[in-house]
Design a protein around this motif. Sequence first.
Motif: not given
Length: 252
Positions: A48-63
Amino acid sequence: MIKSSTVKRDLQYLEISSDGARHTSKGSVAIEHTLTIFVNGNPWVTLFCSPSDLTELALGFLESEGVLKDMGEVEDIVERQGNVWLKLKGQVQSPAHAITSGGGRSSLRELDLDPVPLSERVKATRILELARRFEDSSEVWKVTHGVHSAALSDTREILVFREDLGRHNAVDKVFGHCLMKGSSPRGLFLFLSGRISSEMVLKAARRKVPLIASLASPTDKALELAQRLNITVVGSARDERMRVYTVPRRIL
């Protein structure tokens, strides 16, 4: 920079003061978005997040979770209908689970990490100047008071700044940005708007970030980890003052 209109909703509300006066006012609230990250066709996690920079969030989270080390492991990545789909080399097995806006879950352990080298030093006045710039950069917070911020700095300027409903999401976004750009955050300083928790220290240690500075304060567990991992923790960095809790020899 993401436009504030994409992450906030304008509305009207009833304002009531202590003397009983009532009137209709206009304001804004932060938008909450549900992001599902799909890995190799399977739902891996919902944030549950803000609807921006979602690809960055996905990559950063998985890292941060240790699933991903660099972009060389990514065969394809697509952002579609508010979700992110990644195709990674090899097998990734994990049950789907939900994480709230605040985040706060990490599979990292301090035993997996080496202490951060004591090579970078910075003047105290520089940290305070960067903290002022960091606080002034939070456009969405100014109108909603409903998001957190994170930034990376090389001590000369703020290199990347992101906002999100969740403290952990904002941090994962700045690290995800580095991953996408192929640049290492090693040696950079991490600035935060909110509480410094143990998970924040682990995220920084994983990337060899030597200093975390926040407008708020740390937890006791965060300080224990930071001392063990040789990370300088600075809290309450505002109003021309700051509190240095761990490894003060990094600060001139």
